[in-house]
Design a protein around this motif. Structure first.
Motif, PDB file in Angstrom:
ATOM      1  N   SER A  52      37.778  25.838  41.542  1.00  9.92           N
ATOM      2  CA  SER A  52      38.906  26.410  42.286  1.00  9.92           C
ATOM      3  C   SER A  52      40.105  25.474  42.298  1.00  9.92           C
ATOM      4  CB  SER A  52      38.482  26.738  43.720  1.00  9.92           C
ATOM      5  OG  SER A  52      38.083  25.569  44.412  1.00  9.92           O
ATOM      6  N   PRO A 112      44.084  38.412  45.944  1.00 12.65           N
ATOM      7  CA  PRO A 112      42.640  38.382  46.247  1.00 12.65           C
ATOM      8  C   PRO A 112      42.284  37.647  47.523  1.00 12.65           C
ATOM      9  CG  PRO A 112      43.020  37.913  43.929  1.00 12.65           C
ATOM     10  CD  PRO A 112      44.359  37.928  44.577  1.00 12.65           C
ATOM     11  N   TYR A 113      43.124  36.703  47.943  1.00  9.21           N
ATOM     12  CA  TYR A 113      42.837  35.947  49.171  1.00  9.21           C
ATOM     13  C   TYR A 113      42.766  36.862  50.396  1.00  9.21           C
ATOM     14  CZ  TYR A 113      43.619  32.799  53.121  1.00  9.21           C
ATOM     15  OH  TYR A 113      43.515  32.141  54.316  1.00  9.21           O
ATOM     16  N   ILE A 168      41.697  39.966  50.419  1.00  6.56           N
ATOM     17  CA  ILE A 168      40.632  40.967  50.297  1.00  6.56           C
ATOM     18  C   ILE A 168      39.377  40.460  50.989  1.00  6.56           C
ATOM     19  CG2 ILE A 168      39.197  42.276  48.687  1.00  6.56           C
ATOM     20  CD1 ILE A 168      41.429  42.091  46.648  1.00  6.56           C
ATOM     21  N   TRP A 172      35.506  39.782  52.046  1.00  4.05           N
ATOM     22  CA  TRP A 172      34.294  39.575  51.256  1.00  4.05           C
ATOM     23  C   TRP A 172      33.404  40.810  51.274  1.00  4.05           C
ATOM     24  CZ3 TRP A 172      33.891  36.429  47.543  1.00  4.05           C
ATOM     25  CH2 TRP A 172      34.436  35.146  47.580  1.00  4.05           C
ATOM     26  N   VAL A 209      34.636  42.696  48.395  1.00  3.99           N
ATOM     27  CA  VAL A 209      34.211  41.991  47.183  1.00  3.99           C
ATOM     28  C   VAL A 209      32.735  42.236  46.914  1.00  3.99           C
ATOM     29  CG1 VAL A 209      33.957  39.727  46.090  1.00  3.99           C
ATOM     30  CG2 VAL A 209      35.986  40.222  47.461  1.00  3.99           C
ATOM     31  N   PHE A 249      33.653  34.452  41.388  1.00  2.00           N
ATOM     32  CA  PHE A 249      34.327  35.232  42.428  1.00  2.00           C
ATOM     33  C   PHE A 249      34.964  34.329  43.483  1.00  2.00           C
ATOM     34  CE2 PHE A 249      31.960  38.752  40.634  1.00  2.00           C
ATOM     35  CZ  PHE A 249      32.866  39.793  40.760  1.00  2.00           C
ATOM     36  N   ASN A 250      34.355  33.183  43.749  1.00  2.46           N
ATOM     37  CA  ASN A 250      34.973  32.228  44.676  1.00  2.46           C
ATOM     38  C   ASN A 250      36.301  31.718  44.120  1.00  2.46           C
ATOM     39  OD1 ASN A 250      34.610  30.145  47.060  1.00  2.46           O
ATOM     40  ND2 ASN A 250      35.104  28.934  45.265  1.00  2.46           N
ATOM     41  N   TRP A 292      38.157  33.251  41.898  1.00  2.00           N
ATOM     42  CA  TRP A 292      39.076  34.396  41.874  1.00  2.00           C
ATOM     43  C   TRP A 292      39.747  34.600  43.232  1.00  2.00           C
ATOM     44  CZ3 TRP A 292      38.126  39.128  44.569  1.00  2.00           C
ATOM     45  CH2 TRP A 292      39.037  40.155  44.270  1.00  2.00           C
ATOM     46  N   LYS A 293      38.997  34.402  44.311  1.00  3.19           N
ATOM     47  CA  LYS A 293      39.524  34.660  45.651  1.00  3.19           C
ATOM     48  C   LYS A 293      40.384  33.507  46.172  1.00  3.19           C
ATOM     49  CE  LYS A 293      38.051  36.060  50.287  1.00  3.19           C
ATOM     50  NZ  LYS A 293      39.052  37.121  50.433  1.00  3.19           N
ATOM     51  N   TRP A 294      40.010  32.254  45.898  1.00  2.00           N
ATOM     52  CA  TRP A 294      40.667  31.110  46.522  1.00  2.00           C
ATOM     53  C   TRP A 294      41.712  30.424  45.655  1.00  2.00           C
ATOM     54  CZ3 TRP A 294      40.568  29.885  51.484  1.00  2.00           C
ATOM     55  CH2 TRP A 294      39.538  30.407  52.270  1.00  2.00           C
ATOM     56  N   MET A 334      30.761  34.920  51.899  1.00  2.00           N
ATOM     57  CA  MET A 334      30.682  35.103  50.453  1.00  2.00           C
ATOM     58  C   MET A 334      29.230  35.284  50.009  1.00  2.00           C
ATOM     59  SD  MET A 334      31.889  32.528  47.397  1.00  2.00           S
ATOM     60  CE  MET A 334      30.775  31.228  47.924  1.00  2.00           C
TER      61      MET A 334
END
Length: 319
Positions: free
Chosen positions: A102, A132-133, A135, A137, A140, A183-184, A186-188, A252
């Protein structure tokens, strides 16, 4: 004639370093911070008295403080069963992997965005990366299930359309560390990149202009100007993340993996273990022991890492 001889009292010097002086001087500021201070004290510090549960054999009829002491029995059970080492290993490995991916991707994206000169395209790119932040979990988790579901998942649909056989991803523990890590990131990544973009924005533009006039390429300016300039921010972010290296992102893991027992050995972290133990195990003392162990190790790790950074360069340490 001095004041003592004339009978007049001697004025005491005002202690400008004392709390009373600061309170009288900044009453409005203290009043503004009072609600937050009271909230933190009640919600975070008062419940810390419950840490004694880690050393007790809890009984519901006696309560927290009257339950008999159990010493280190809860900790022994946690580690003798093998669960303690498993969840510790998983938590550390996941957080290290998430930290590297990340932060690295965030730095790369921040540098790329800072080199974009079209304002409209730059704003659109930042918005899409940051989206994405926001959205949940939960959403997700539904998205992940729609991708990897064995019956009618999107990926299995592509595989079968190409003549292949379906793959049961929920029976493949080795694949999930990489899925969760992806996915972590992608989100952070978007959120972390905003911090680095702000740090890059603070770099003096004249330095880059002078380097460009001297013939420095974009890669050279990034290597010798941009990256050294954001190094303090990068180290601070890493130190903050290292302090949470034994705290997994509960939402998550729980929303992506759920209660799939086939994946527990590969995906179970301290936070999910504590939550599941509270649901299935009446022994609150053992659950409290796992949480206490997690907090103490987090404190030790952040102190050690900060000491190492301070030894290398005192300016980059947190304290």
């Amino acid at each position: 004639m001095n004041n003592s001889m004339s009978g007049n009292p001697v004025a005491k010097p005002v202690n400008k370093d004392g709390f009373r002086y600061e309170f009288k001087k900044n009453k409005a500021l203290f009043a503004m911070i009072a609600p937050a201070t009271i909230f933190v004290f009640i919600m975070l510090y008062v419940p810390m008295a419950g840490l004694v549960l880690a050393f007790k054999s809890y009984r519901y009829d006696l309560g927290i403080f009257k339950s008999p002491w159990n010493g280190l029995g809860n900790f022994k059970y946690l580690f003798n069963s093998g669960t303690g080492w498993l969840i510790t290993r998983n938590t550390i490995l996941y957080n290290l992997l998430n930290l590297v991916t990340s932060q690295l991707i965030a730095v790369i994206i921040a540098i790329f965005i800072s080199e974009i000169h079209r304002k409209h395209f730059k704003k659109v790119s930042q918005t899409l990366i940051l989206l994405p932040y926001f959205i949940s979990w939960v959403v997700v988790g539904v998205f992940v299930f729609a991708l990897f579901n064995y019956e009618n998942g999107f990926i299995n649909g592509i595989i079968t359309s190409l003549g292949g056989e379906k793959v049961n991803f929920y029976m493949m523990p080795g694949a999930w560390p990489w899925i969760i890590c992806a996915f972590n990131a992608w989100k952070w990544t978007g959120y972390n990149s905003v911090i680095y973009i702000a740090a890059i924005t603070g770099v003096d533009a004249e330095i880059n202009e002078a380097a460009a006039i001297d013939g420095a390429t974009i890669s050279q300016r990034i290597r010798y100007i941009t990256i050294p300039s954001i190094r303090p921010t990068l180290i601070t972010m890493i130190l903050l993340q290292v302090g949470r290296i034994l705290r997994g992102d509960f939402e998550m893991f729980y929303q992506i993996v759920g209660n799939n027992g086939q994946l527990f050995n590969a995906t179970d972290v301290i936070d999910t273990y504590v939550f599941r133990s509270l649901l299935t195990n009446p022994d609150i003392g053992m659950t409290a022991a796992a949480t206490f162990y997690q907090s103490v190790l987090c404190f030790i790790i952040i102190m050690v890492v900060n000491a190492i950074v301070k030894h290398i360069d005192d300016d980059y340490a947190l304290f």
